[in-house]
Design a protein around this motif. Structure first.
Motif, PDB file in Angstrom:
ATOM      1  N   THR A  41       0.908  -1.087  -0.008  1.00  7.83           N
ATOM      2  CA  THR A  41      -0.042   0.048   0.042  1.00  7.83           C
ATOM      3  C   THR A  41       0.932   1.227  -0.038  1.00  7.83           C
ATOM      4  O   THR A  41       0.654   2.103  -0.797  1.00  7.83           O
ATOM      5  CB  THR A  41      -0.917   0.028   1.144  1.00  7.83           C
ATOM      6  OG1 THR A  41      -1.673  -1.075   1.074  1.00  7.83           O
ATOM      7  CG2 THR A  41      -1.902   1.294   1.127  1.00  7.83           C
ATOM      8  N   GLU A  42       1.855   1.324   0.664  1.00  7.68           N
ATOM      9  CA  GLU A  42       2.820   2.639   0.869  1.00  7.68           C
ATOM     10  C   GLU A  42       3.447   2.652  -0.647  1.00  7.68           C
ATOM     11  O   GLU A  42       3.548   3.895  -0.954  1.00  7.68           O
ATOM     12  CB  GLU A  42       3.836   2.403   2.071  1.00  7.68           C
ATOM     13  CG  GLU A  42       3.349   2.459   3.424  1.00  7.68           C
ATOM     14  CD  GLU A  42       2.600   3.915   3.492  1.00  7.68           C
ATOM     15  OE1 GLU A  42       3.097   4.894   2.985  1.00  7.68           O
ATOM     16  OE2 GLU A  42       1.619   3.750   4.112  1.00  7.68           O
ATOM     17  N   LYS A  45       0.789   4.295  -2.912  1.00  6.58           N
ATOM     18  CA  LYS A  45       0.895   5.541  -2.602  1.00  6.58           C
ATOM     19  C   LYS A  45       1.704   6.479  -2.873  1.00  6.58           C
ATOM     20  O   LYS A  45       1.783   7.489  -3.368  1.00  6.58           O
ATOM     21  CB  LYS A  45       0.770   5.730  -1.003  1.00  6.58           C
ATOM     22  CG  LYS A  45      -0.705   5.349  -0.350  1.00  6.58           C
ATOM     23  CD  LYS A  45      -0.504   5.550   1.235  1.00  6.58           C
ATOM     24  CE  LYS A  45      -1.634   5.116   1.851  1.00  6.58           C
ATOM     25  NZ  LYS A  45      -1.912   5.359   3.299  1.00  6.58           N
ATOM     26  N   GLN A  46       3.110   5.747  -2.936  1.00  3.93           N
ATOM     27  CA  GLN A  46       4.384   6.605  -3.577  1.00  3.93           C
ATOM     28  C   GLN A  46       4.326   6.580  -5.159  1.00  3.93           C
ATOM     29  O   GLN A  46       5.539   7.055  -5.743  1.00  3.93           O
ATOM     30  CB  GLN A  46       5.700   5.992  -2.887  1.00  3.93           C
ATOM     31  CG  GLN A  46       5.570   6.597  -1.210  1.00  3.93           C
ATOM     32  CD  GLN A  46       6.596   5.571  -0.919  1.00  3.93           C
ATOM     33  OE1 GLN A  46       7.536   5.076  -1.634  1.00  3.93           O
ATOM     34  NE2 GLN A  46       6.496   5.614   0.503  1.00  3.93           N
ATOM     35  N   ARG A  47       3.494   5.822  -5.969  1.00  6.73           N
ATOM     36  CA  ARG A  47       3.536   5.738  -7.209  1.00  6.73           C
ATOM     37  C   ARG A  47       4.434   4.771  -7.912  1.00  6.73           C
ATOM     38  O   ARG A  47       4.959   4.914  -8.740  1.00  6.73           O
ATOM     39  CB  ARG A  47       3.407   6.708  -8.092  1.00  6.73           C
ATOM     40  CG  ARG A  47       2.056   7.857  -7.632  1.00  6.73           C
ATOM     41  CD  ARG A  47       0.921   7.612  -8.117  1.00  6.73           C
ATOM     42  NE  ARG A  47       0.258   8.759  -7.930  1.00  6.73           N
ATOM     43  CZ  ARG A  47      -0.921   8.733  -6.950  1.00  6.73           C
ATOM     44  NH1 ARG A  47      -0.941   7.783  -6.073  1.00  6.73           N
ATOM     45  NH2 ARG A  47      -1.931   9.629  -7.080  1.00  6.73           N
ATOM     46  N   ASP A 104      -8.031  -0.315   3.636  1.00  4.38           N
ATOM     47  CA  ASP A 104      -7.207   0.593   3.183  1.00  4.38           C
ATOM     48  C   ASP A 104      -6.422   0.416   1.831  1.00  4.38           C
ATOM     49  O   ASP A 104      -6.202   1.121   0.841  1.00  4.38           O
ATOM     50  CB  ASP A 104      -5.991   0.981   4.099  1.00  4.38           C
ATOM     51  CG  ASP A 104      -6.425   1.486   5.430  1.00  4.38           C
ATOM     52  OD1 ASP A 104      -7.650   1.956   5.338  1.00  4.38           O
ATOM     53  OD2 ASP A 104      -5.612   1.415   6.444  1.00  4.38           O
ATOM     54  N   ILE A 108      -6.859   2.441  -1.881  1.00  4.81           N
ATOM     55  CA  ILE A 108      -5.785   2.925  -2.907  1.00  4.81           C
ATOM     56  C   ILE A 108      -5.850   2.504  -4.131  1.00  4.81           C
ATOM     57  O   ILE A 108      -5.769   2.931  -5.360  1.00  4.81           O
ATOM     58  CB  ILE A 108      -4.450   2.469  -2.049  1.00  4.81           C
ATOM     59  CG1 ILE A 108      -4.289   3.291  -0.987  1.00  4.81           C
ATOM     60  CG2 ILE A 108      -3.386   2.678  -3.136  1.00  4.81           C
ATOM     61  CD1 ILE A 108      -4.333   4.786  -1.129  1.00  4.81           C
TER      62      ILE A 108
END
Length: 160
Positions: A41-42, A45-47, A104, A108
């Motif tokens: 997920t992180e 989020k950072q593409r 979550d 995303i």
């Protein structure tokens, strides 16, 4: 932490029941999956989709082990003790955290999916505008009927 390096029986923390066998394996796999999905997920989020994609093999392996262990425990419910035993409550607590991380992650992924679909739709509409035939009048002052156009299709062939 890789699943192979985790101890088979989790260490008992304050208020944590000592689990053995399939119960301990379920907790260990659930914690490993939770951590892996948080990491993915992180990255999303950072593409960093390519980096997140590298985690798929490990995630699929853990999901298969999770499903197998969960099925074994469902068939043999008595392994975890009575309905409100401390072991079941602890597993429920770990599972609730896992579900929260999954929610979550799903948010995303759906957000990124809708962005990608919007980009593809916009590009497709622009291609149609550029290839639209010019409609004008013919020799007898009637509108020319446009010739049959070849359909334009776009495809995004990548899994995130």
């Amino acid at each position: 932490m890789p699943l192979d390096t985790m101890p088979m029986e989790p260490k008992a923390e304050a208020g944590t029941p000592m689990l053995t066998g399939h119960g301990a394996k379920l907790v260990k796999i659930t914690i490993a999956l939770t951590d892996l999905i948080k990491q993915e997920t992180e990255l999303l989020k950072q593409r960093l989709a390519r980096e997140a994609q590298k985690l798929h093999g490990q995630k699929n392996r853990l999901m298969a082990e999770y499903r197998e262990t969960l099925n074994h425990l469902q068939v043999n419910e008595k392994l975890l003790g009575p309905k409100n035993s401390p072991a079941r409550q602890y597993i429920r607590k770990i599972t609730d955290k896992f579900r929260e991380v999954l929610r979550d992650h799903a948010r995303i992924v759906l957000r990124l999916k809708s962005v990608a679909e919007g980009i593809i739709k916009s590009v497709g509409e622009e291609v149609v505008k550029k290839n639209r035939p010019v409609v004008g009048y013919g020799k007898n002052a009637a509108f020319k009927t446009p010739a049959q156009m070849q359909p334009t299709s776009l495809q995004l062939n990548q899994v995130i």
